[in-house]
Motif scaffolding. Structure first.
Motif, PDB file in Angstrom:
ATOM      1  N   SER A   1      48.581 -95.268 -22.586  1.00 46.44           N
ATOM      2  CA  SER A   1      49.029 -94.027 -21.952  1.00 46.44           C
ATOM      3  C   SER A   1      49.148 -94.171 -20.441  1.00 46.44           C
ATOM      4  O   SER A   1      50.006 -93.547 -19.818  1.00 46.44           O
ATOM      5  N   LYS A   2      48.289 -95.027 -19.833  1.00 46.97           N
ATOM      6  CA  LYS A   2      48.343 -95.185 -18.386  1.00 46.97           C
ATOM      7  C   LYS A   2      49.645 -95.854 -17.956  1.00 46.97           C
ATOM      8  O   LYS A   2      50.287 -95.426 -16.979  1.00 46.97           O
ATOM      9  N   VAL A   3      50.069 -96.884 -18.679  1.00 44.46           N
ATOM     10  CA  VAL A   3      51.328 -97.544 -18.343  1.00 44.46           C
ATOM     11  C   VAL A   3      52.490 -96.572 -18.516  1.00 44.46           C
ATOM     12  O   VAL A   3      53.386 -96.487 -17.663  1.00 44.46           O
ATOM     13  N   GLU A   4      52.490 -95.824 -19.610  1.00 45.74           N
ATOM     14  CA  GLU A   4      53.573 -94.873 -19.869  1.00 45.74           C
ATOM     15  C   GLU A   4      53.675 -93.852 -18.743  1.00 45.74           C
ATOM     16  O   GLU A   4      54.772 -93.533 -18.265  1.00 45.74           O
ATOM     17  N   ARG A   5      52.544 -93.342 -18.300  1.00 48.57           N
ATOM     18  CA  ARG A   5      52.548 -92.327 -17.240  1.00 48.57           C
ATOM     19  C   ARG A   5      53.035 -92.920 -15.927  1.00 48.57           C
ATOM     20  O   ARG A   5      53.826 -92.303 -15.204  1.00 48.57           O
ATOM     21  N   ARG A   6      52.569 -94.120 -15.588  1.00 48.70           N
ATOM     22  CA  ARG A   6      52.978 -94.734 -14.329  1.00 48.70           C
ATOM     23  C   ARG A   6      54.463 -95.111 -14.333  1.00 48.70           C
ATOM     24  O   ARG A   6      55.149 -95.009 -13.321  1.00 48.70           O
ATOM     25  N   LEU A   7      54.968 -95.567 -15.472  1.00 46.19           N
ATOM     26  CA  LEU A   7      56.388 -95.904 -15.554  1.00 46.19           C
ATOM     27  C   LEU A   7      57.256 -94.675 -15.335  1.00 46.19           C
ATOM     28  O   LEU A   7      58.299 -94.743 -14.675  1.00 46.19           O
ATOM     29  N   SER A   8      56.840 -93.546 -15.878  1.00 43.59           N
ATOM     30  CA  SER A   8      57.581 -92.307 -15.678  1.00 43.59           C
ATOM     31  C   SER A   8      57.602 -91.928 -14.203  1.00 43.59           C
ATOM     32  O   SER A   8      58.635 -91.500 -13.667  1.00 43.59           O
ATOM     33  N   THR A   9      56.465 -92.130 -13.519  1.00 41.83           N
ATOM     34  CA  THR A   9      56.374 -91.797 -12.099  1.00 41.83           C
ATOM     35  C   THR A   9      57.255 -92.706 -11.251  1.00 41.83           C
ATOM     36  O   THR A   9      57.996 -92.235 -10.376  1.00 41.83           O
ATOM     37  N   ILE A  10      57.196 -94.024 -11.512  1.00 40.44           N
ATOM     38  CA  ILE A  10      57.971 -94.948 -10.681  1.00 40.44           C
ATOM     39  C   ILE A  10      59.469 -94.763 -10.924  1.00 40.44           C
ATOM     40  O   ILE A  10      60.289 -94.925 -10.013  1.00 40.44           O
ATOM     41  N   ARG A  11      59.861 -94.397 -12.127  1.00 44.01           N
ATOM     42  CA  ARG A  11      61.263 -94.121 -12.396  1.00 44.01           C
ATOM     43  C   ARG A  11      61.761 -92.981 -11.503  1.00 44.01           C
ATOM     44  O   ARG A  11      62.826 -93.051 -10.891  1.00 44.01           O
ATOM     45  N   ASP A  12      60.965 -91.911 -11.409  1.00 44.99           N
ATOM     46  CA  ASP A  12      61.345 -90.763 -10.593  1.00 44.99           C
ATOM     47  C   ASP A  12      61.395 -91.126  -9.115  1.00 44.99           C
ATOM     48  O   ASP A  12      62.336 -90.748  -8.396  1.00 44.99           O
ATOM     49  N   TYR A  13      60.391 -91.859  -8.638  1.00 45.40           N
ATOM     50  CA  TYR A  13      60.314 -92.165  -7.215  1.00 45.40           C
ATOM     51  C   TYR A  13      61.415 -93.128  -6.784  1.00 45.40           C
ATOM     52  O   TYR A  13      62.050 -92.936  -5.740  1.00 45.40           O
ATOM     53  N   LEU A  14      61.645 -94.182  -7.557  1.00 42.26           N
ATOM     54  CA  LEU A  14      62.703 -95.118  -7.183  1.00 42.26           C
ATOM     55  C   LEU A  14      64.071 -94.465  -7.306  1.00 42.26           C
ATOM     56  O   LEU A  14      65.017 -94.821  -6.584  1.00 42.26           O
ATOM     57  N   GLY A  15      64.182 -93.483  -8.192  1.00 38.26           N
ATOM     58  CA  GLY A  15      65.428 -92.732  -8.291  1.00 38.26           C
ATOM     59  C   GLY A  15      65.734 -91.958  -7.021  1.00 38.26           C
ATOM     60  O   GLY A  15      66.894 -91.745  -6.656  1.00 38.26           O
ATOM     61  N   LYS A  16      64.667 -91.528  -6.315  1.00 34.53           N
ATOM     62  CA  LYS A  16      64.850 -90.834  -5.040  1.00 34.53           C
ATOM     63  C   LYS A  16      65.262 -91.812  -3.932  1.00 34.53           C
ATOM     64  O   LYS A  16      66.074 -91.485  -3.059  1.00 34.53           O
ATOM     65  N   LYS A  17      64.695 -93.007  -3.985  1.00 39.16           N
ATOM     66  CA  LYS A  17      64.994 -93.980  -2.937  1.00 39.16           C
ATOM     67  C   LYS A  17      66.361 -94.623  -3.148  1.00 39.16           C
ATOM     68  O   LYS A  17      67.077 -94.927  -2.172  1.00 39.16           O
ATOM     69  N   TYR A  18      66.731 -94.835  -4.405  1.00 42.02           N
ATOM     70  CA  TYR A  18      68.009 -95.478  -4.724  1.00 42.02           C
ATOM     71  C   TYR A  18      68.789 -94.589  -5.700  1.00 42.02           C
ATOM     72  O   TYR A  18      68.859 -94.872  -6.904  1.00 42.02           O
ATOM     73  N   PRO A  19      69.379 -93.474  -5.194  1.00 41.75           N
ATOM     74  CA  PRO A  19      70.113 -92.548  -6.066  1.00 41.75           C
ATOM     75  C   PRO A  19      71.237 -93.266  -6.814  1.00 41.75           C
ATOM     76  O   PRO A  19      71.918 -94.138  -6.257  1.00 41.75           O
ATOM     77  N   ALA A  20      71.419 -92.890  -8.072  1.00 47.84           N
ATOM     78  CA  ALA A  20      72.376 -93.580  -8.941  1.00 47.84           C
ATOM     79  C   ALA A  20      73.798 -93.540  -8.397  1.00 47.84           C
ATOM     80  O   ALA A  20      74.569 -94.508  -8.555  1.00 47.84           O
ATOM     81  N   GLU A  21      74.167 -92.436  -7.721  1.00 51.13           N
ATOM     82  CA  GLU A  21      75.534 -92.327  -7.232  1.00 51.13           C
ATOM     83  C   GLU A  21      75.822 -93.321  -6.102  1.00 51.13           C
ATOM     84  O   GLU A  21      76.971 -93.696  -5.883  1.00 51.13           O
ATOM     85  N   GLN A  22      74.800 -93.754  -5.386  1.00 50.46           N
ATOM     86  CA  GLN A  22      74.984 -94.718  -4.298  1.00 50.46           C
ATOM     87  C   GLN A  22      74.591 -96.131  -4.702  1.00 50.46           C
ATOM     88  O   GLN A  22      75.108 -97.106  -4.155  1.00 50.46           O
ATOM     89  N   PHE A  23      73.651 -96.253  -5.634  1.00 50.63           N
ATOM     90  CA  PHE A  23      73.077 -97.561  -5.979  1.00 50.63           C
ATOM     91  C   PHE A  23      73.128 -97.759  -7.497  1.00 50.63           C
ATOM     92  O   PHE A  23      72.095 -97.860  -8.161  1.00 50.63           O
ATOM     93  N   LYS A  24      74.339 -97.815  -8.034  1.00 44.53           N
ATOM     94  CA  LYS A  24      74.516 -97.884  -9.483  1.00 44.53           C
ATOM     95  C   LYS A  24      73.801 -99.084 -10.089  1.00 44.53           C
ATOM     96  O   LYS A  24      73.079 -98.965 -11.085  1.00 44.53           O
ATOM     97  N   ASP A  25      74.018-100.270  -9.521  1.00 39.12           N
ATOM     98  CA  ASP A  25      73.433-101.478 -10.105  1.00 39.12           C
ATOM     99  C   ASP A  25      71.917-101.514  -9.942  1.00 39.12           C
ATOM    100  O   ASP A  25      71.207-101.934 -10.860  1.00 39.12           O
ATOM    101  N   ILE A  26      71.428-101.080  -8.775  1.00 40.18           N
ATOM    102  CA  ILE A  26      69.978-101.031  -8.570  1.00 40.18           C
ATOM    103  C   ILE A  26      69.349-100.068  -9.567  1.00 40.18           C
ATOM    104  O   ILE A  26      68.347-100.387 -10.218  1.00 40.18           O
ATOM    105  N   GLY A  27      69.957 -98.894  -9.710  1.00 37.82           N
ATOM    106  CA  GLY A  27      69.432 -97.920 -10.652  1.00 37.82           C
ATOM    107  C   GLY A  27      69.458 -98.427 -12.083  1.00 37.82           C
ATOM    108  O   GLY A  27      68.522 -98.197 -12.860  1.00 37.82           O
ATOM    109  N   GLY A  28      70.533 -99.134 -12.432  1.00 30.70           N
ATOM    110  CA  GLY A  28      70.635 -99.691 -13.780  1.00 30.70           C
ATOM    111  C   GLY A  28      69.581-100.741 -14.044  1.00 30.70           C
ATOM    112  O   GLY A  28      68.969-100.773 -15.125  1.00 30.70           O
ATOM    113  N   TRP A  29      69.357-101.628 -13.056  1.00 27.90           N
ATOM    114  CA  TRP A  29      68.340-102.669 -13.218  1.00 27.90           C
ATOM    115  C   TRP A  29      66.952-102.057 -13.330  1.00 27.90           C
ATOM    116  O   TRP A  29      66.173-102.440 -14.214  1.00 27.90           O
ATOM    117  N   ILE A  30      66.626-101.115 -12.456  1.00 24.22           N
ATOM    118  CA  ILE A  30      65.311-100.462 -12.505  1.00 24.22           C
ATOM    119  C   ILE A  30      65.100 -99.806 -13.864  1.00 24.22           C
ATOM    120  O   ILE A  30      64.031 -99.935 -14.474  1.00 24.22           O
TER     121      ILE A  30
END
Length: 417
Positions: A257-286
Motif C-alpha cells: 500500500s505504501k508504494v501504491e500511495r507514493r506512486l499516486s503522489t509522484i504522478r500528480d507532482y511530476l504532472g505539475k512540473k511537466y504538464p502533458a501539453e508541453q512535455f508529451k514524451d516526458i509525461g508518457g515516460w513517467i
C-alpha cells in the motif's frame, strides 16, 4: 551517490530525483558505452531504487514541491538569487531529509560500531517524529547512519557478487556493521538486503529497522520461534509483507500500500512540473515508469531477488529493464550525453531533466554565466553567444530555444537580472 570501481578506477554517480547518471570518462558514450559495465550497473540500480522505494519517491516529491514553490513565487514577482524565501513547511522537509539521509563523508576503514546515540524531534503540525541515529565507531569517531547507507549497501552487495570492489567501509558496508552490532551478523545476505529495502518503504528507514527487529524478536506476531525468520528468506518475506505500521493520518500501511500511495503522489507532482501539453514524451515516460513499478515491482523484495540471481540471469534482468524503462540521460566528464530510452520517445526533450537540475543549482548563487554552458559547448556550440557567459538572463530573454532558455520559458519563470 558515487562509485569507484576497482577494475579501472572509473567513477560514476546517479543524481537522485533527476534521473541523471554520470560516468567519469572522456570517451564518446555513443561508441564506447557498455551497458554491462560495473559502474553503469551500480548506478542503474540506484535509478531503480529512485523510482520504486517509497523513501526515494518521497524525496522526488519533495524536489518537485520545492520547484513548484519557486515557480509560484516567480509568477507573483521576479525572484532574486540566491533564493532563500523558503516556507516553513519546506524548511521542515529539508530538516527531515537531513536527519534521515545520513552522512555525506565516506569512511575508508570503520572497524566496527560499538554504540549508537539516538535523537528525535516532533513535527508539531503533523504530530510525526523524526529520528537521527549516530554510530560510535571503534576509532571513537561518530558517523550519521541513514537511508543513504541502506541504498548504497543494497547496490554494493549486488555489485560485489559479480565484480571485485574497492569501496570505503562507510557507506557501502555500513549495514553489515549495523547487523553485526545487533547480533545478526551471521544471517544470509539476502535477508539483510530484504530488511534494508523493507525499511526504505518508511520515512524513517534506520529507526524502522531497529523497531522491526525489536518487533520480530519480541514474537509479537503470535507464534513461537518467529525470530528464526532472520535466517530464512521465505519466512522473512512472508512476515515483512504482512507487517503493518502506522502512518500519518491514522491508518496502517504495508509495503504494497505504501508504494501504491507514493506512486499516486509522484504522478500528480511530476504532472505539475511537466504538464502533458508541453512535455508529451516526458509525461508518457513517467506514466510508463509508474505503471511498470505498480504492476511488476510493488509488494516484492526486488533487490533481494536481484542479489540471488547468477550473473547471466542478473544481466538479462538489467537488459530487460533498460529495454522497457531505459534511463533518460547519461553524461560523460566532457558533458556529452546519450540516452537509453526506448525509441518511441523524443530523447531531446529529456534535456529538461538536466535543465531542472542545473536551475536548482542556479538558484543557489548569483553567477551571471548560464549553468548549461558546458553542455552547450559540447552538444551545440553554434547557438552560444557572449551573453551565455556574461548575462544569462539577457540571453534567455533573446532566445528561449537554447536549452536553459527553453526551460525558463516553459515554466514562465521570472528572475531579477
Amino acid at each position: 551517490m558515487r562509485l569507484k570501481t576497482t577494475k579501472d578506477g572509473m567513477e560514476g554517480d546517479y543524481e537522485p530525483s533527476y534521473f541523471i547518471m554520470r560516468i567519469d570518462t572522456t570517451e564518446d558514450l555513443n561508441y564506447n558505452f557498455d551497458r554491462h559495465d560495473q559502474t553503469f550497473i551500480h548506478e542503474y540500480i540506484h535509478f531503480i531504487q529512485d523510482i520504486f522505494l517509497p523513501y526515494c519517491i518521497r524525496s522526488n516529491v519533495n524536489e518537485v514541491y520545492r520547484f513548484v514553490y519557486v515557480t509560484d513565487k516567480a509568477k507573483q514577482k521576479p525572484i532574486e538569487r540566491p533564493f532563500t524565501e523558503w516556507s516553513h513547511e519546506i524548511l521542515c522537509i529539508s530538516r527531515q531529509d537531513d536527519n534521515t539521509w545520513g552522512s555525506s563523508k565516506p569512511v575508508k576503514e570503520a572497524l566496527g560500531i560499538v554504540a549508537y546515540s539516538r535523537e528525535h524531534y516532533v513535527i508539531k503540525e503533523i504530530d510525526a517524529r523524526v529520528f537521527k541515529y549516530t554510530a560510535v565507531l571503534r576509532s571513537g569517531a561518530e558517523y550519521h547512519v541513514g537511508a543513504k547507507d541502506m541504498l548504497e549497501y543494497i547496490a554494493h552487495k549486488i555489485e560485489a557478487k559479480h565484480w571485485a570492489t574497492d569501496q570505503p567501509d562507510l557507506p557501502y558496508r555500513t549495514m553489515d556493521f549495523v547487523f553485526e552490532e545487533l547480533g545478526l551478523g551471521d544471517i544470509p545476505v539476502m535477508c539483510k538486503i530484504a530488511l534494508a529495502e523493507f525499511c526504505l518503504h518508511n520515512d524513517n528507514p534506520v529507526h524502522h529497522l531497529f523497531q522491526t527487529i525489536k518487533t520480530i524478536r519480541s514474537e509479537g506476531f503470535g507464534f513461537y520461534g518467529v525470530g528464526q525468520c532472520f535466517y530464512h528468506f521465505d519466512l522473512l518475506e512472508y512476515i515483512l509483507q504482512r507487517l503493518l505500521w502506522g502512518a500519518r493520518g491514522g491508518f496502517e500501511e504495508t509495503i504494497h500500500s505504501k508504494v501504491e500511495r507514493r506512486l499516486s503522489t509522484i504522478r500528480d507532482y511530476l504532472g505539475k512540473k511537466y504538464p502533458a501539453e508541453q512535455f508529451k514524451d516526458i509525461g508518457g515516460w513517467i506514466g510508463n515508469v509508474i505503471t511498470y513499478v505498480s504492476e511488476n515491482l510493488k509488494g516484492r523484495f526486488y533487490f533481494s531477488e536481484l542479489y540471488e540471481k547468477d550473473k547471466k540471469e542478473f544481466l538479462a534482468e538489467i537488459d530487460a529493464l533498460i529495454s522497457t524503462l531505459g534511463i533518460p540521460l547519461i553524461f560523460n566528464s566532457k558533458h556529452e550525453h546519450i540516452s537509453l530510452l526506448p525509441d518511441k520517445y523524443d530523447k531531446d526533450s529529456f534535456i529538461q531533466f538536466y535543465a531542472s537540475f542545473m536551475f536548482n543549482e542556479f538558484l543557489k548563487n548569483t553567477h551571471r554565466t548560464c549553468p548549461m554552458c558546458d553542455f552547450c559547448e559540447n552538444s551545440n556550440p553554434s547557438i552560444m553567444t557572449d551573453d551565455c557567459i556574461g548575462n544569462v538572463m539577457r540571453r534567455v530573454a533573446e532566445d528561449d530555444q537554447c536549452p536553459f532558455g527553453q526551460f525558463i520559458s516553459n515554466h514562465e519563470i521570472r528572475i531579477v537580472s
